[in-house]
Design an enzyme around this catalytic site. Sequence first.
Site, PDB file in Angstrom:
ATOM      1  N   CYS A  30     -24.679   6.771   8.915  1.00  0.00           N
ATOM      2  CA  CYS A  30     -25.927   6.711   9.692  1.00  0.00           C
ATOM      3  C   CYS A  30     -26.502   5.289   9.579  1.00  0.00           C
ATOM      4  O   CYS A  30     -25.758   4.312   9.624  1.00  0.00           O
ATOM      5  CB  CYS A  30     -26.855   7.800   9.168  1.00  0.00           C
ATOM      6  SG  CYS A  30     -28.233   8.255  10.242  1.00  0.00           S
ATOM      7  N   THR A  31     -27.814   5.176   9.401  1.00  0.00           N
ATOM      8  CA  THR A  31     -28.429   3.849   9.332  1.00  0.00           C
ATOM      9  C   THR A  31     -28.174   3.143   8.006  1.00  0.00           C
ATOM     10  O   THR A  31     -28.673   2.023   7.804  1.00  0.00           O
ATOM     11  CB  THR A  31     -29.944   3.944   9.579  1.00  0.00           C
ATOM     12  OG1 THR A  31     -30.489   4.937   8.703  1.00  0.00           O
ATOM     13  CG2 THR A  31     -30.237   4.330  11.025  1.00  0.00           C
TER      14      THR A  31
END
Lengths: 207, 207
Positions: free
Chosen positions: B101-102
Amino acid sequence: MRIVFFLYEGLTTLDIIGPHDVLSRLPDCEAISVSKDGGPAMADTGVLGLTATHAMGDVDACDVLVVPGGVAGTFAAAADEEILDWIRTVTADATWITSVCTGSLILGAAGLLDGRKATTHWAAMEMLAGYGAEAVTARSVRDGNVITAAGVSAGIDMAIELAATIAGDETAQAIQLGIEYDPAPPFDCGSPAKAGAAIIERAQSVF
Amino acid sequence: MRIVFFLYEGLTTLDIIGPHDVLSRLPDCEAISVSKDGGPAMADTGVLGLTATHAMGDVDACDVLVVPGGVAGTFAAAADEEILDWIRTVTADATWITSVCTGSLILGAAGLLDGRKATTHWAAMEMLAGYGAEAVTARSVRDGNVITAAGVSAGIDMAIELAATIAGDETAQAIQLGIEYDPAPPFDCGSPAKAGAAIIERAQSVF
Protein backbone atom coordinates in the site's frame (compact mmCIF):
# COMPACT_ATOMS: atom_id res chain seq x y z
CA MET A 1 -23.96 -0.23 16.40
CA ARG A 2 -21.15 -1.57 18.57
CA ILE A 3 -18.71 -4.01 16.96
CA VAL A 4 -16.41 -5.99 19.27
CA PHE A 5 -13.19 -7.69 18.15
CA PHE A 6 -12.18 -10.30 20.71
CA LEU A 7 -8.46 -10.87 21.28
CA TYR A 8 -6.81 -13.67 23.21
CA GLU A 9 -3.33 -15.06 23.74
CA GLY A 10 -2.18 -17.15 20.79
CA LEU A 11 -4.70 -15.94 18.21
CA THR A 12 -3.98 -15.99 14.47
CA THR A 13 -3.78 -12.29 13.72
CA LEU A 14 -5.08 -12.39 10.14
CA ASP A 15 -8.28 -14.02 11.45
CA ILE A 16 -9.21 -10.84 13.31
CA ILE A 17 -7.41 -8.20 11.23
CA GLY A 18 -9.27 -9.12 8.02
CA PRO A 19 -12.68 -8.38 9.60
CA HIS A 20 -11.18 -5.45 11.57
CA ASP A 21 -10.03 -3.65 8.43
CA VAL A 22 -13.45 -4.15 6.82
CA LEU A 23 -15.97 -3.66 9.64
CA SER A 24 -14.12 -0.82 11.43
CA ARG A 25 -14.70 1.28 8.29
CA LEU A 26 -18.51 0.99 8.48
CA PRO A 27 -20.18 4.35 8.96
CA ASP A 28 -22.09 5.00 12.21
CA CYS A 29 -20.41 2.14 14.07
CA GLU A 30 -18.36 2.10 17.26
CA ALA A 31 -15.68 -0.56 16.91
CA ILE A 32 -13.65 -1.67 19.95
CA SER A 33 -11.26 -4.48 20.84
CA VAL A 34 -11.55 -6.56 23.98
CA SER A 35 -9.09 -8.89 25.69
CA LYS A 36 -9.58 -10.79 28.92
CA ASP A 37 -7.83 -8.24 31.14
CA GLY A 38 -7.47 -5.37 28.64
CA GLY A 39 -3.79 -6.18 28.03
CA PRO A 40 -2.18 -7.17 24.72
CA ALA A 41 -2.58 -10.63 23.18
CA MET A 42 0.46 -12.23 21.53
CA ALA A 43 0.00 -13.81 18.08
CA ASP A 44 0.44 -17.55 17.58
CA THR A 45 3.64 -16.70 15.68
CA GLY A 46 5.21 -14.86 18.63
CA VAL A 47 6.25 -12.11 16.19
CA LEU A 48 3.85 -9.37 17.31
CA GLY A 49 0.82 -8.86 19.54
CA LEU A 50 -2.46 -6.97 19.41
CA THR A 51 -3.45 -4.36 21.97
CA ALA A 52 -7.05 -4.03 23.18
CA THR A 53 -9.06 -0.93 23.99
CA HIS A 54 -11.14 -2.71 26.66
CA ALA A 55 -11.13 -5.57 29.15
CA MET A 56 -13.95 -8.14 29.22
CA GLY A 57 -15.22 -6.59 32.44
CA ASP A 58 -15.79 -3.25 30.67
CA VAL A 59 -18.12 -4.63 28.02
CA ASP A 60 -21.37 -6.51 28.65
CA ALA A 61 -23.21 -6.13 25.33
CA CYS A 62 -22.55 -5.67 21.63
CA ASP A 63 -24.26 -5.74 18.26
CA VAL A 64 -21.54 -7.66 16.43
CA LEU A 65 -18.90 -9.96 17.95
CA VAL A 66 -15.92 -11.29 15.97
CA VAL A 67 -14.00 -14.24 17.46
CA PRO A 68 -10.74 -15.25 15.76
CA GLY A 69 -9.07 -18.64 15.69
CA GLY A 70 -5.56 -19.77 16.42
CA VAL A 71 -3.69 -22.92 17.31
CA ALA A 72 -2.97 -23.91 20.93
CA GLY A 73 -4.34 -20.61 22.25
CA THR A 74 -7.76 -21.36 20.84
CA PHE A 75 -8.09 -24.58 22.81
CA ALA A 76 -7.06 -22.70 25.97
CA ALA A 77 -9.66 -20.00 25.25
CA ALA A 78 -12.32 -22.64 24.52
CA ALA A 79 -11.62 -24.18 27.93
CA ASP A 80 -11.62 -20.87 29.85
CA GLU A 81 -14.95 -20.55 31.67
CA GLU A 82 -14.47 -16.81 32.24
CA ILE A 83 -14.12 -16.27 28.50
CA LEU A 84 -17.06 -18.54 27.68
CA ASP A 85 -19.29 -16.81 30.26
CA TRP A 86 -18.35 -13.43 28.84
CA ILE A 87 -19.10 -14.56 25.27
CA ARG A 88 -22.53 -15.82 26.32
CA THR A 89 -23.26 -12.54 28.15
CA VAL A 90 -21.99 -10.16 25.49
CA THR A 91 -23.86 -11.96 22.70
CA ALA A 92 -27.19 -12.40 24.54
CA ASP A 93 -28.78 -9.59 22.51
CA ALA A 94 -26.26 -9.41 19.65
CA THR A 95 -27.43 -8.98 16.10
CA TRP A 96 -24.52 -10.96 14.66
CA ILE A 97 -22.20 -13.47 16.34
CA THR A 98 -19.26 -14.26 14.07
CA SER A 99 -16.08 -16.31 14.03
CA VAL A 100 -13.16 -16.89 11.71
CA CYS A 101 -11.19 -20.14 11.42
CA THR A 102 -11.09 -22.12 14.69
CA GLY A 103 -12.82 -19.24 16.46
CA SER A 104 -15.94 -21.32 15.83
CA LEU A 105 -14.63 -23.87 18.34
CA ILE A 106 -14.81 -21.14 21.00
CA LEU A 107 -18.38 -20.27 19.99
CA GLY A 108 -19.16 -23.98 20.14
CA ALA A 109 -17.61 -24.34 23.59
CA ALA A 110 -19.82 -21.46 24.73
CA GLY A 111 -22.85 -23.45 23.56
CA LEU A 112 -23.70 -21.07 20.74
CA LEU A 113 -23.51 -23.63 17.92
CA ASP A 114 -25.80 -26.33 19.35
CA GLY A 115 -27.75 -27.73 16.41
CA ARG A 116 -26.48 -25.02 14.07
CA LYS A 117 -24.70 -25.36 10.74
CA ALA A 118 -21.19 -23.90 11.02
CA THR A 119 -17.71 -24.03 9.50
CA THR A 120 -14.07 -23.65 10.54
CA HIS A 121 -10.53 -24.15 9.24
CA TRP A 122 -10.39 -27.22 6.98
CA ALA A 123 -8.05 -29.02 9.41
CA ALA A 124 -10.52 -28.58 12.30
CA MET A 125 -13.74 -29.73 10.63
CA GLU A 126 -13.91 -32.97 12.60
CA MET A 127 -13.36 -31.15 15.88
CA LEU A 128 -16.19 -28.72 15.13
CA ALA A 129 -18.80 -31.47 15.31
CA GLY A 130 -17.50 -32.26 18.79
CA TYR A 131 -18.55 -28.77 19.83
CA GLY A 132 -22.21 -29.39 18.94
CA ALA A 133 -22.30 -27.95 15.43
CA GLU A 134 -23.29 -29.49 12.13
CA ALA A 135 -19.98 -29.01 10.29
CA VAL A 136 -20.30 -27.66 6.74
CA THR A 137 -17.49 -27.09 4.21
CA ALA A 138 -18.04 -23.56 2.89
CA ARG A 139 -16.26 -20.18 2.73
CA SER A 140 -18.72 -19.00 5.37
CA VAL A 141 -21.97 -20.27 6.86
CA ARG A 142 -24.91 -18.26 8.23
CA ASP A 143 -27.35 -19.98 10.55
CA GLY A 144 -29.69 -17.60 12.32
CA ASN A 145 -27.57 -14.79 13.74
CA VAL A 146 -24.36 -16.86 13.79
CA ILE A 147 -21.86 -16.52 10.93
CA THR A 148 -18.80 -18.75 10.90
CA ALA A 149 -16.02 -18.36 8.32
CA ALA A 150 -13.48 -20.90 7.08
CA GLY A 151 -9.74 -20.59 7.77
CA VAL A 152 -7.82 -17.34 8.35
CA SER A 153 -8.22 -15.33 5.13
CA ALA A 154 -11.92 -16.31 4.82
CA GLY A 155 -12.66 -13.64 7.41
CA ILE A 156 -12.14 -10.97 4.75
CA ASP A 157 -14.85 -12.42 2.50
CA MET A 158 -17.18 -12.98 5.47
CA ALA A 159 -16.73 -9.43 6.71
CA ILE A 160 -17.43 -7.81 3.34
CA GLU A 161 -20.64 -9.86 3.06
CA LEU A 162 -21.60 -8.81 6.58
CA ALA A 163 -20.80 -5.17 5.76
CA ALA A 164 -23.23 -5.44 2.84
CA THR A 165 -25.92 -6.85 5.11
CA ILE A 166 -25.42 -4.10 7.69
CA ALA A 167 -24.80 -1.07 5.47
CA GLY A 168 -25.81 -2.05 1.94
CA ASP A 169 -23.96 -3.23 -1.14
CA GLU A 170 -22.52 0.14 -2.13
CA THR A 171 -20.84 0.76 1.21
CA ALA A 172 -19.46 -2.79 1.25
CA GLN A 173 -18.17 -2.31 -2.30
CA ALA A 174 -16.50 0.97 -1.31
CA ILE A 175 -14.76 -0.81 1.56
CA GLN A 176 -13.69 -3.68 -0.72
CA LEU A 177 -12.22 -1.13 -3.13
CA GLY A 178 -10.64 0.78 -0.25
CA ILE A 179 -8.70 -2.32 0.84
CA GLU A 180 -8.04 -3.04 -2.86
CA TYR A 181 -9.41 -6.54 -2.43
CA ASP A 182 -8.98 -7.76 -5.98
CA PRO A 183 -7.19 -10.97 -5.02
CA ALA A 184 -4.58 -12.53 -7.29
CA PRO A 185 -3.33 -15.59 -5.40
CA PRO A 186 -0.19 -16.93 -7.05
CA PHE A 187 -1.35 -20.54 -6.76
CA ASP A 188 -4.74 -22.25 -6.98
CA CYS A 189 -4.25 -24.29 -3.84
CA GLY A 190 -6.13 -22.44 -1.10
CA SER A 191 -8.50 -25.29 -0.23
CA PRO A 192 -7.76 -28.97 0.42
CA ALA A 193 -9.80 -30.00 -2.63
CA LYS A 194 -7.53 -27.91 -4.87
CA ALA A 195 -4.20 -28.48 -3.10
CA GLY A 196 -3.81 -32.25 -3.19
CA ALA A 197 -2.39 -34.66 -0.64
CA ALA A 198 1.30 -33.62 -0.70
CA ILE A 199 0.58 -29.93 -0.06
CA ILE A 200 -2.00 -30.81 2.62
CA GLU A 201 0.62 -32.87 4.43
CA ARG A 202 3.18 -30.09 4.13
CA ALA A 203 0.66 -27.50 5.41
CA GLN A 204 0.01 -29.60 8.48
CA SER A 205 3.74 -29.60 9.25
CA VAL A 206 4.18 -25.82 8.71
CA PHE A 207 1.38 -24.77 11.08
CA MET B 1 17.16 -15.34 7.37
CA ARG B 2 15.85 -12.43 9.45
CA ILE B 3 12.47 -10.96 8.45
CA VAL B 4 11.54 -7.59 9.95
CA PHE B 5 7.97 -6.24 10.08
CA PHE B 6 8.07 -2.48 10.62
CA LEU B 7 5.28 -0.93 12.71
CA TYR B 8 4.47 2.75 13.13
CA GLU B 9 1.68 4.87 14.60
CA GLY B 10 -1.34 5.02 12.30
CA LEU B 11 -0.51 2.05 10.07
CA THR B 12 -3.21 0.03 8.27
CA THR B 13 -3.01 -3.27 10.11
CA LEU B 14 -4.01 -5.56 7.22
CA ASP B 15 -1.04 -4.18 5.23
CA ILE B 16 1.40 -5.78 7.67
CA ILE B 17 -0.66 -8.68 9.01
CA GLY B 18 -1.16 -10.23 5.55
CA PRO B 19 2.62 -10.60 4.99
CA HIS B 20 3.12 -11.43 8.70
CA ASP B 21 0.81 -14.43 8.57
CA VAL B 22 2.54 -15.70 5.41
CA LEU B 23 6.24 -14.95 5.93
CA SER B 24 6.35 -15.74 9.67
CA ARG B 25 5.50 -19.34 8.75
CA LEU B 26 8.59 -19.80 6.55
CA PRO B 27 10.91 -22.50 7.86
CA ASP B 28 14.40 -21.50 9.05
CA CYS B 29 13.50 -17.82 9.42
CA GLU B 30 13.65 -15.49 12.41
CA ALA B 31 10.75 -13.05 12.14
CA ILE B 32 10.60 -10.00 14.41
CA SER B 33 8.60 -6.78 14.63
CA VAL B 34 10.17 -3.36 15.08
CA SER B 35 8.67 -0.02 16.10
CA LYS B 36 10.49 3.28 16.60
CA ASP B 37 10.85 2.93 20.36
CA GLY B 38 9.76 -0.69 20.79
CA GLY B 39 6.30 0.32 22.03
CA PRO B 40 2.96 -0.50 20.42
CA ALA B 41 1.70 1.24 17.27
CA MET B 42 -2.00 2.16 17.08
CA ALA B 43 -3.90 1.27 13.90
CA ASP B 44 -5.32 4.00 11.66
CA THR B 45 -8.76 2.88 12.84
CA GLY B 46 -7.98 3.49 16.53
CA VAL B 47 -9.60 0.13 17.30
CA LEU B 48 -6.48 -1.86 18.21
CA GLY B 49 -2.71 -1.59 18.11
CA LEU B 50 0.24 -3.83 17.28
CA THR B 51 3.01 -4.58 19.74
CA ALA B 52 6.63 -4.87 18.63
CA THR B 53 9.35 -7.24 19.78
CA HIS B 54 12.14 -4.73 19.13
CA ALA B 55 12.94 -1.01 18.92
CA MET B 56 14.70 0.46 15.86
CA GLY B 57 17.85 0.87 17.93
CA ASP B 58 18.00 -2.91 18.54
CA VAL B 59 18.10 -3.87 14.86
CA ASP B 60 20.65 -2.71 12.31
CA ALA B 61 20.34 -5.32 9.55
CA CYS B 62 17.83 -7.72 8.05
CA ASP B 63 17.30 -10.00 5.08
CA VAL B 64 13.68 -8.99 4.41
CA LEU B 65 11.95 -5.76 5.44
CA VAL B 66 8.18 -5.25 5.17
CA VAL B 67 6.87 -1.67 5.40
CA PRO B 68 3.08 -1.20 5.65
CA GLY B 69 1.00 1.77 4.57
CA GLY B 70 -1.63 3.81 6.31
CA VAL B 71 -3.28 7.18 6.03
CA ALA B 72 -2.03 10.24 7.98
CA GLY B 73 0.50 8.15 9.91
CA THR B 74 2.28 7.19 6.71
CA PHE B 75 3.00 10.80 5.80
CA ALA B 76 4.32 11.39 9.31
CA ALA B 77 6.58 8.33 9.00
CA ALA B 78 7.73 9.41 5.53
CA ALA B 79 8.77 12.76 7.03
CA ASP B 80 10.54 11.28 10.08
CA GLU B 81 14.30 11.40 9.46
CA GLU B 82 15.01 8.90 12.27
CA ILE B 83 12.73 6.36 10.58
CA LEU B 84 14.17 7.07 7.13
CA ASP B 85 17.75 6.76 8.40
CA TRP B 86 16.91 3.46 10.06
CA ILE B 87 15.25 2.11 6.90
CA ARG B 88 18.33 2.99 4.85
CA THR B 89 20.63 1.34 7.42
CA VAL B 90 18.62 -1.82 7.98
CA THR B 91 18.17 -2.43 4.24
CA ALA B 92 21.77 -1.71 3.20
CA ASP B 93 22.51 -5.42 2.77
CA ALA B 94 18.91 -6.72 2.62
CA THR B 95 17.94 -9.38 0.14
CA TRP B 96 14.39 -8.05 -0.23
CA ILE B 97 12.95 -4.62 0.59
CA THR B 98 9.15 -4.74 0.45
CA SER B 99 6.17 -2.49 1.02
CA VAL B 100 2.40 -2.78 0.97
CA CYS B 101 0.00 0.00 0.00
CA THR B 102 1.33 3.49 0.80
CA GLY B 103 4.31 1.91 2.55
CA SER B 104 6.03 2.52 -0.79
CA LEU B 105 5.86 6.26 -0.08
CA ILE B 106 8.06 5.65 2.98
CA LEU B 107 10.53 3.63 0.88
CA GLY B 108 10.47 6.46 -1.64
CA ALA B 109 11.10 9.10 1.02
CA ALA B 110 14.11 7.04 2.14
CA GLY B 111 15.46 7.29 -1.41
CA LEU B 112 15.04 3.59 -2.14
CA LEU B 113 12.78 3.99 -5.17
CA ASP B 114 14.85 6.46 -7.20
CA GLY B 115 14.46 5.43 -10.84
CA ARG B 116 12.70 2.20 -9.92
CA LYS B 117 9.33 0.89 -11.06
CA ALA B 118 6.99 0.64 -8.06
CA THR B 119 3.32 0.57 -7.06
CA THR B 120 1.08 1.64 -4.19
CA HIS B 121 -2.60 2.01 -3.25
CA TRP B 122 -4.63 3.12 -6.28
CA ALA B 123 -5.50 6.42 -4.60
CA ALA B 124 -1.82 7.27 -4.03
CA MET B 125 -0.42 6.53 -7.50
CA GLU B 126 0.16 10.18 -8.35
CA MET B 127 1.94 10.78 -5.06
CA LEU B 128 4.29 7.86 -5.67
CA ALA B 129 5.90 9.59 -8.64
CA GLY B 130 6.65 12.52 -6.35
CA TYR B 131 8.81 10.15 -4.27
CA GLY B 132 11.09 9.36 -7.22
CA ALA B 133 9.51 6.15 -8.48
CA GLU B 134 8.12 5.23 -11.86
CA ALA B 135 4.54 4.46 -10.79
CA VAL B 136 3.08 1.26 -12.25
CA THR B 137 -0.46 -0.09 -11.83
CA ALA B 138 -0.03 -3.75 -10.83
CA ARG B 139 -0.84 -6.11 -7.95
CA SER B 140 2.86 -6.00 -7.11
CA VAL B 141 6.04 -4.81 -8.81
CA ARG B 142 9.57 -6.19 -8.49
CA ASP B 143 12.47 -3.99 -9.51
CA GLY B 144 15.83 -5.30 -8.39
CA ASN B 145 15.51 -6.23 -4.72
CA VAL B 146 12.55 -3.93 -4.10
CA ILE B 147 9.01 -5.33 -4.17
CA THR B 148 6.08 -2.97 -3.77
CA ALA B 149 2.50 -4.21 -3.49
CA ALA B 150 -0.77 -2.42 -4.26
CA GLY B 151 -3.32 -1.49 -1.58
CA VAL B 152 -3.84 -3.28 1.74
CA SER B 153 -4.92 -6.85 0.81
CA ALA B 154 -2.33 -7.02 -2.02
CA GLY B 155 0.27 -7.76 0.64
CA ILE B 156 -1.09 -11.30 0.95
CA ASP B 157 -0.48 -12.05 -2.75
CA MET B 158 2.93 -10.34 -2.65
CA ALA B 159 4.01 -12.30 0.41
CA ILE B 160 3.01 -15.69 -1.01
CA GLU B 161 4.99 -14.92 -4.17
CA LEU B 162 7.96 -13.89 -2.04
CA ALA B 163 7.61 -17.04 0.06
CA ALA B 164 7.86 -19.05 -3.17
CA THR B 165 11.01 -17.17 -4.18
CA ILE B 166 12.62 -17.71 -0.78
CA ALA B 167 11.51 -21.25 0.04
CA GLY B 168 10.13 -22.76 -3.17
CA ASP B 169 6.67 -23.25 -4.60
CA GLU B 170 5.67 -26.18 -2.40
CA THR B 171 6.33 -24.36 0.86
CA ALA B 172 4.51 -21.28 -0.43
CA GLN B 173 1.57 -23.45 -1.49
CA ALA B 174 1.48 -25.09 1.94
CA ILE B 175 1.33 -21.66 3.56
CA GLN B 176 -1.41 -20.54 1.15
CA LEU B 177 -3.41 -23.64 2.06
CA GLY B 178 -2.66 -23.11 5.75
CA ILE B 179 -4.24 -19.65 5.66
CA GLU B 180 -7.00 -21.12 3.45
CA TYR B 181 -6.38 -18.41 0.87
CA ASP B 182 -8.98 -19.43 -1.67
CA PRO B 183 -10.54 -15.99 -1.98
CA ALA B 184 -14.23 -15.56 -2.74
CA PRO B 185 -14.80 -11.80 -2.74
CA PRO B 186 -18.53 -11.05 -2.70
CA PHE B 187 -18.18 -8.29 -5.30
CA ASP B 188 -15.94 -7.80 -8.34
CA CYS B 189 -14.99 -4.23 -7.43
CA GLY B 190 -11.56 -4.49 -5.80
CA SER B 191 -9.77 -2.23 -8.29
CA PRO B 192 -10.77 1.19 -9.66
CA ALA B 193 -11.07 -0.21 -13.20
CA LYS B 194 -13.71 -2.69 -11.99
CA ALA B 195 -15.50 -0.52 -9.43
CA GLY B 196 -16.65 2.47 -11.46
CA ALA B 197 -16.86 6.15 -10.57
CA ALA B 198 -19.62 6.06 -7.94
CA ILE B 199 -17.91 3.40 -5.81
CA ILE B 200 -14.53 5.12 -6.22
CA GLU B 201 -16.02 8.34 -4.88
CA ARG B 202 -17.66 6.53 -1.99
CA ALA B 203 -14.40 4.71 -1.15
CA GLN B 204 -12.58 8.03 -0.96
CA SER B 205 -15.13 9.27 1.57
CA VAL B 206 -15.02 6.10 3.71
CA PHE B 207 -11.23 6.09 4.18
